[in-house]
Design a protein around this motif. Structure first.
Motif, PDB file in Angstrom:
ATOM      1  N   LEU A 135       0.812  -1.205   0.000  1.00  0.00           N
ATOM      2  CA  LEU A 135       0.000   0.000   0.000  1.00  0.00           C
ATOM      3  C   LEU A 135       0.852   1.263   0.000  1.00  0.00           C
ATOM      4  N   GLN A 136       0.255   2.363  -0.420  1.00  0.00           N
ATOM      5  CA  GLN A 136       0.913   3.656  -0.342  1.00  0.00           C
ATOM      6  C   GLN A 136       1.198   3.987   1.125  1.00  0.00           C
ATOM      7  N   GLY A 137       2.338   4.624   1.338  1.00  0.00           N
ATOM      8  CA  GLY A 137       2.757   4.897   2.695  1.00  0.00           C
ATOM      9  C   GLY A 137       3.634   3.807   3.262  1.00  0.00           C
ATOM     10  N   THR A 138       4.045   2.846   2.416  1.00  0.00           N
ATOM     11  CA  THR A 138       4.940   1.787   2.864  1.00  0.00           C
ATOM     12  C   THR A 138       6.284   1.924   2.159  1.00  0.00           C
ATOM     13  N   ALA A 139       7.297   1.437   2.807  1.00  0.00           N
ATOM     14  CA  ALA A 139       8.638   1.531   2.236  1.00  0.00           C
ATOM     15  C   ALA A 139       8.751   0.736   0.946  1.00  0.00           C
ATOM     16  N   ALA A 140       7.948  -0.310   0.806  1.00  0.00           N
ATOM     17  CA  ALA A 140       8.057  -1.189  -0.364  1.00  0.00           C
ATOM     18  C   ALA A 140       7.163  -0.760  -1.520  1.00  0.00           C
ATOM     19  N   TYR A 141       6.334   0.254  -1.315  1.00  0.00           N
ATOM     20  CA  TYR A 141       5.390   0.622  -2.368  1.00  0.00           C
ATOM     21  C   TYR A 141       6.097   1.175  -3.601  1.00  0.00           C
ATOM     22  N   GLN A 142       5.699   0.677  -4.773  1.00  0.00           N
ATOM     23  CA  GLN A 142       6.095   1.272  -6.038  1.00  0.00           C
ATOM     24  C   GLN A 142       4.976   1.030  -7.042  1.00  0.00           C
ATOM     25  N   ASP A 143       4.847   1.922  -7.991  1.00  0.00           N
ATOM     26  CA  ASP A 143       3.782   1.833  -8.988  1.00  0.00           C
ATOM     27  C   ASP A 143       4.233   0.921 -10.127  1.00  0.00           C
ATOM     28  N   ASN A 144       3.564  -0.213 -10.254  1.00  0.00           N
ATOM     29  CA  ASN A 144       3.924  -1.201 -11.282  1.00  0.00           C
ATOM     30  C   ASN A 144       2.868  -1.317 -12.376  1.00  0.00           C
ATOM     31  N   ALA A 145       2.006  -0.297 -12.514  1.00  0.00           N
ATOM     32  CA  ALA A 145       0.822  -0.423 -13.365  1.00  0.00           C
ATOM     33  C   ALA A 145       1.043  -0.038 -14.824  1.00  0.00           C
ATOM     34  N   SER A 146       2.289   0.043 -15.261  1.00  0.00           N
ATOM     35  CA  SER A 146       2.552   0.527 -16.627  1.00  0.00           C
ATOM     36  C   SER A 146       1.916  -0.357 -17.700  1.00  0.00           C
ATOM     37  N   ALA A 147       1.744  -1.642 -17.417  1.00  0.00           N
ATOM     38  CA  ALA A 147       1.191  -2.563 -18.420  1.00  0.00           C
ATOM     39  C   ALA A 147      -0.249  -2.228 -18.785  1.00  0.00           C
ATOM     40  N   VAL A 148      -0.953  -1.536 -17.890  1.00  0.00           N
ATOM     41  CA  VAL A 148      -2.363  -1.218 -18.156  1.00  0.00           C
ATOM     42  C   VAL A 148      -2.581   0.298 -18.104  1.00  0.00           C
ATOM     43  N   LYS A 149      -1.554   1.059 -18.377  1.00  0.00           N
ATOM     44  CA  LYS A 149      -1.662   2.513 -18.345  1.00  0.00           C
ATOM     45  C   LYS A 149      -2.815   2.976 -19.229  1.00  0.00           C
ATOM     46  N   TYR A 150      -3.575   3.938 -18.714  1.00  0.00           N
ATOM     47  CA  TYR A 150      -4.748   4.435 -19.436  1.00  0.00           C
ATOM     48  C   TYR A 150      -4.360   4.973 -20.807  1.00  0.00           C
ATOM     49  N   ASP A 151      -4.988   4.395 -21.829  1.00  0.00           N
ATOM     50  CA  ASP A 151      -4.702   4.794 -23.213  1.00  0.00           C
ATOM     51  C   ASP A 151      -5.876   4.337 -24.071  1.00  0.00           C
ATOM     52  N   GLN A 152      -6.815   5.244 -24.314  1.00  0.00           N
ATOM     53  CA  GLN A 152      -8.016   4.873 -25.056  1.00  0.00           C
ATOM     54  C   GLN A 152      -7.677   4.367 -26.456  1.00  0.00           C
TER      55      GLN A 152
END
Length: 563
Positions: free
Chosen positions: A360-377
């Motif tokens: 979760l956000q607010g944790t030392a291990a958090y990183q955004d890994n969502a590039s595979a589904v990045k919003y792109d109509q």
């Protein structure tokens, strides 16, 4: 252990690990500053009006709102892993490990004298049970309770409808130690998050046979061992009371009674104002936030939340979303930023989408890994075209069949309605027709989510300190058991990576493994995390040692009213 789900997209284990250090926190009622989001400063704090119990009134009734009563009082059974249910259970059942505000776990001395690794290879854990700890039958808690739990949850008998086998499947045997209150657990395969096991602990009588395990506790718990015991269960009145248990050997609770009552989300603010309840979660609700600021005798307490809302996709064979490429295409057509700003924007400063399934956000291990589904109509439309779903009028069709996606949601839920409408509008823009199926909250999990009766659905996950122990059952694809993978999405490769991470004893390496696994989960189109739910609550100002707990567990013996 499994994650707890809750009827989210409202306002029912992503497991958050390696959180920032705990720090103090307070609230002056929120004012115009809004509430903390998951990425806000002060992650790891709590705001509970902490007071020495000696300064509190002795007695009183604390009134706690629920979305629904438990479908099963056995947390380890598939229908039992609901957040509301576990809130009651931890007041009456053994909770062996307690998380603090930083999500670090500490042994609960009311139940254990010690628990430690006594052999690294093979991995052996030795527990020494508090000799005072007894079930409500008068029988001492013993190694047999651990053994019966292991045998019910290890997956060898598929007649047990378990929510998760994680960790238990890696155990070779559970044995009696020097006496009945010493337990030796030997693993055939290393399991790093062993503290996630046997929690809550149930009596051997519940786990003795599949019929008792599956349905013996549907109407209520038969045996307890906590600071409180069941007073009444009123299904008609939709309430449960727990009262002090005179046989409890630990610190005496300050409260006489806790009343858990089902209250519609739309009625929470009125219920607090008229005294029917003593607190409520503000969650994602702008209305409940505004009402809390003006409710006489109430304050807003806030800390980072340990829950997140998401949209789950059904990838089971034969379902319209069985193809992972189709699921990912739909995700690309959904803008997380629109969800988080549209819902949290009025009450959270700089709300940000959640980009990780494990941390979760607010944790030392958090990183955004969502590039595979990045919003792109444009990419979403191109992917749908390539899959044979061509525009035909307002919506897409393939082989004469229109691309209709059935979104099962909870009825009468304003936040759920917001998210469904946002989903419907955005997917319409890429030619996908979302058909809304709003179901009563008391049927939502049991009849729809747990049975895979949806194309898309939305609810929430509550975190715990164990990323593998709390999450493996959600992403593990087992043809013999659904577990908590309600959408049947996964792969043999993902299973293998989860197994390897489970056995990795080095914390840093295990975290790195989980980041790679998270990227695989995004590519599978498993579910789309939307945002971390704010942890703010509205609560009567006279309540002490309870409120916005952040990542911490509740100490039911310390909740009370200011003298």
């Amino acid at each position: 252990m499994s994650r707890r789900k809750w009827a989210a997209l409202i306002a029912p284990v992503a497991a958050a690990a390696m959180l920032l250090s705990a720090c103090g926190g307070s609230s002056d009622g929120g004012g115009d500053k809004g509430v903390q989001g998951g990425a806000g400063k002060g992650a790891g704090n709590q705001d509970i009006n902490a007071m020495d119990v000696s300064k509190l009134k002795d007695g009183g009734e604390f009134k706690w709102p629920l979305d629904s009563l438990p479908d099963n009082w056995n947390y380890n059974e598939l229908d039992g892993t609901v957040d509301d249910g576990v809130r009651i259970l931890y007041s009456i059942m053994p909770h062996l490990w307690l998380a603090d505000a930083g999500n670090n776990v500490q042994m609960n001395p009311n139940y254990l004298q010690s628990a430690e690794i006594t052999s690294p290879d093979p991995e052996v854990i030795t527990y020494k049970i508090n000799p005072q700890a007894k079930w409500s039958t008068g029988r001492a808690i013993s190694w047999e309770d651990f053994d019966a739990t292991f045998k019910a949850l290890n997956g060898t008998n598929d007649k047990y409808t378990v929510s998760a086998t994680t960790g238990y499947e890696d155990i070779e045997k559970v044995e009696k130690g020097a006496n009945d209150q010493e337990v030796k657990v030997t693993f055939k395969k290393k399991f790093a998050e062993w503290k996630a096991l046997f929690d809550p602990l149930y009596p051997k009588e519940l786990n003795s046979d599949p019929e008792t395990f599956n349905s013996g506790w549907v109407d209520g718990p038969k045996i307890t061992a906590g600071p409180f015991k069941i007073g009444t269960i009123d299904k008609t009145g939709q309430l449960v009371t727990v009262v002090r248990d005179p046989a409890w050997w630990g610190p005496k609770p300050k409260l006489d009674k806790i009343t858990f009552r089902v209250v519609d989300r739309s009625a929470l603010a009125d219920a607090l104002a008229n005294g029917s309840i003593d607190w409520y979660k503000i969650g994602s609700s702008v209305d409940n936030y505004q009402r809390a600021k003006t409710t006489k005798g109430a304050v807003i307490r806030q800390a980072p939340g340990n829950q997140y809302n998401h949209i789950t996709f059904n990838g089971a064979p034969g379902s319209i979303l069985a193809d992972p490429k189709l699921r990912v295409a739909l995700m690309k057509g959904l803008d997380q930023v629109k969800f988080v700003k549209g819902i949290l924007g009025p009450i959270v400063q700089n709300p940000t989408p959640l980009g990780n399934h494990f941390f979760l956000q607010g944790t030392a291990a958090y990183q955004d890994n969502a590039s595979a589904v990045k919003y792109d109509q444009a990419a979403a439309k191109a992917d749908l075209d390539a899959l044979g779903w061509k525009m035909d009028g307002q919506f897409r069709k393939k082989d004469g069949k229109q691309l209709n996606i059935r979104f099962v949601s909870t009825a009468g839920n304003p936040i759920s309605e917001q998210i469904v409408k946002l989903t419907q509008a955005q997917l319409k823009e890429i030619g996908v027709n979302v058909v809304v199926d709003a179901e009563p909250v008391d049927k939502f999990f049991k009849d729809f989510v747990n049975t895979g009766n949806f194309d898309m659905t939305g609810f929430g996950w509550s975190s715990n300190p164990f990323p593998i122990g709390g999450s493996k059952a959600i992403y593990y694809l087992d043809p013999k058991s659904t577990g908590q993978n309600y959408g049947h999405v996964g792969s043999p490769e993902l299973n293998q990576k989860l197994d390897e991470a489970s056995a990795e004893l080095d914390d840093a390496k295990r975290t790195a493994d989980l980041q790679e696994i998270d990227k695989m989960v995004w590519q599978e189109g498993h579910h789309l995390p939307l945002y971390q739910v704010p942890g703010a609550v509205a609560i009567r100002s006279t309540v002490a040692n309870f409120g916005a707990r952040g990542f911490a567990d509740v100490d039911y013996t310390k909740i009370g009213f200011v003298a």
